[in-house]
Design an enzyme around this catalytic site. Sequence first.
Site, mmCIF file in Angstrom:
data_model
loop_
_atom_site.group_PDB
_atom_site.id
_atom_site.type_symbol
_atom_site.label_atom_id
_atom_site.label_comp_id
_atom_site.label_asym_id
_atom_site.label_seq_id
_atom_site.Cartn_x
_atom_site.Cartn_y
_atom_site.Cartn_z
ATOM 1 N NE ARG A 186 -3.650 -2.050 2.780
ATOM 2 C CZ ARG A 186 -3.459 -3.262 3.314
ATOM 3 N NH1 ARG A 186 -2.279 -3.600 3.799
ATOM 4 N NH2 ARG A 186 -4.448 -4.133 3.354
ATOM 5 C CE LYS A 243 -7.703 -0.598 5.296
ATOM 6 N NZ LYS A 243 -8.383 -0.611 4.006
ATOM 7 C CG HIS A 263 -5.420 1.118 -3.724
ATOM 8 N ND1 HIS A 263 -4.777 0.923 -2.522
ATOM 9 C CD2 HIS A 263 -6.393 0.179 -3.783
ATOM 10 C CE1 HIS A 263 -5.347 -0.089 -1.880
ATOM 11 N NE2 HIS A 263 -6.331 -0.559 -2.620
ATOM 12 N NE ARG A 313 -3.519 -3.332 -1.195
ATOM 13 C CZ ARG A 313 -3.039 -4.245 -0.356
ATOM 14 N NH1 ARG A 313 -1.743 -4.515 -0.330
ATOM 15 N NH2 ARG A 313 -3.844 -4.888 0.468
ATOM 16 C CG HIS A 342 -7.239 -8.392 1.176
ATOM 17 N ND1 HIS A 342 -7.579 -8.634 -0.138
ATOM 18 C CD2 HIS A 342 -6.898 -7.080 1.240
ATOM 19 C CE1 HIS A 342 -7.446 -7.506 -0.836
ATOM 20 N NE2 HIS A 342 -7.036 -6.561 -0.022
ATOM 21 C CE1 TYR A 387 -7.128 -6.716 -7.357
ATOM 22 C CE2 TYR A 387 -7.407 -7.827 -5.256
ATOM 23 C CZ TYR A 387 -7.143 -6.682 -5.975
ATOM 24 O OH TYR A 387 -6.911 -5.509 -5.326
#
Length: 195
Positions: free
Chosen positions: A44, A69, A142, A145, A168, A177
């Site tokens: 990120r 994150k 982003h 990414r 995630h 994706y």
Amino acid sequence: MARKLPVILTAAEQQLLLDQFTIRYPTQERNRMMIKLMLDTGLRRAEAINLRWKDINLMSGKLKVVQGKGAKDRILWIQEETLEELKNWKERQAEELKKRDIQDYELVFTTLKGTKINPNNFYKMVCKYSDKADINKQVTPHTLRHTFATDLYRDTKNIRLVQKALGHEDLSTTMIYTHIVDDELEEAMKGFRKK
């Protein structure tokens, strides 16, 4: 709930973006290196800006994302070519900061004064160089990414690996994706044998 498919760069667009930088200038070498690393690892923007040299093993290519994150750490791997470029950048950064009498810095990517990069300036830089490359998409940090995630899924067909690389928590976040790759399949099949 319907989700908009993310913007991604083709391999040609990625190369075009990287080719815009004149690396004889230290800030351009740094910017190119940040973009390359993000395309190759899925970092990120904040993770790239806060990345420290102590969290990268320049021998093995192991990169530790500390407090990503959700305050989660994760391990990523840097491929050989990118690792070599990163080693060159480390030498260049040390040279440039030494000229300004700065010895004490930890961050992989700093300003020429040895300070942290402003996230908004990095955002604007990515937009500026994608415009310069004539990429007719809205490219943001982003996007890099998303591009990494799509390329990794395309190569491995393993959504769990992509989830792990991106950090995630929930697999449903990563599932987007698979839809991008499905769209590519649909497009390929609709155009199949039409030549």
